[in-house]
Write a protein that holds these residues in place. Structure first.
Motif, PDB file in Angstrom:
ATOM      1  N   THR A   1      -2.831 -10.071  -4.269  1.00  0.00           N
ATOM      2  CA  THR A   1      -1.981 -11.111  -3.689  1.00  0.00           C
ATOM      3  C   THR A   1      -0.898 -11.564  -4.646  1.00  0.00           C
ATOM      4  O   THR A   1       0.106 -12.094  -4.229  1.00  0.00           O
TER       5      THR A   1
ATOM      6  N   VAL B   1       1.434  -2.485   0.972  1.00  0.00           N
ATOM      7  CA  VAL B   1       0.320  -3.336   0.554  1.00  0.00           C
ATOM      8  C   VAL B   1      -0.364  -2.665  -0.619  1.00  0.00           C
ATOM      9  O   VAL B   1      -0.836  -1.535  -0.517  1.00  0.00           O
TER      10      VAL B   1
ATOM     11  N   VAL C   1      -6.975  -6.486  -1.631  1.00  0.00           N
ATOM     12  CA  VAL C   1      -5.541  -6.658  -1.604  1.00  0.00           C
ATOM     13  C   VAL C   1      -5.111  -7.490  -2.796  1.00  0.00           C
ATOM     14  O   VAL C   1      -5.701  -8.530  -3.106  1.00  0.00           O
TER      15      VAL C   1
ATOM     16  N   GLU D   1       3.345 -13.497   3.751  1.00  0.00           N
ATOM     17  CA  GLU D   1       2.429 -13.449   2.615  1.00  0.00           C
ATOM     18  C   GLU D   1       0.976 -13.283   3.052  1.00  0.00           C
ATOM     19  O   GLU D   1       0.242 -12.491   2.474  1.00  0.00           O
TER      20      GLU D   1
ATOM     21  N   PHE E   1       0.870 -10.217   6.314  1.00  0.00           N
ATOM     22  CA  PHE E   1       1.649  -9.002   6.085  1.00  0.00           C
ATOM     23  C   PHE E   1       2.515  -8.637   7.292  1.00  0.00           C
ATOM     24  O   PHE E   1       2.628  -7.472   7.654  1.00  0.00           O
TER      25      PHE E   1
END
Length: 105
Positions: free
Chosen positions: A104, A94, A102, A81, A84
């Motif tokens: 999440t 991603v 990013v 998590e 990556f």
């Protein structure tokens, strides 16, 4: 009352003037004057607030550390998590939003 105060000031004129000069000196011209004391008090309050923030952040990190180091599965989940990481033969996608941040969740 006004007469008594005036007579006191005239009688002890040297002491009153000396006291006023000393107070002015301490208030404005001394190395640790009142202005400097107020600035240092403000900085102390800021530092105390930062200490409180970092103590709560440290508490969160310690709880997260206990959760992650609890088992191999939780360590693997955390690594996948947060960093990556992937297993051999897997492909990781991603997702990023329009600002190149990013996603999440």
């Amino acid at each position: 009352m006004k007469n008594r105060l005036l007579s006191f000031v005239t009688r002890y004129r040297f002491y009153v003037i000396s006291t006023l000069i000393l107070f002015c000196w301490l208030a404005f011209f001394d190395r640790s004057n009142l202005i400097k004391q107020a600035e240092m008090q403000w900085q102390l309050n800021e530092v105390e607030n930062e200490i409180g923030y970092y103590e709560t952040a440290l508490k969160k990190v310690r709880e997260e550390e206990k959760d992650v180091l609890g088992s191999e599965a939780s360590m693997e989940k955390y690594a996948r998590e947060k960093y990556f990481l992937k297993r051999e033969g897997e492909t990781v996608f991603v997702l990023v939003d329009e600002e190149d941040k990013v996603i999440t969740e």
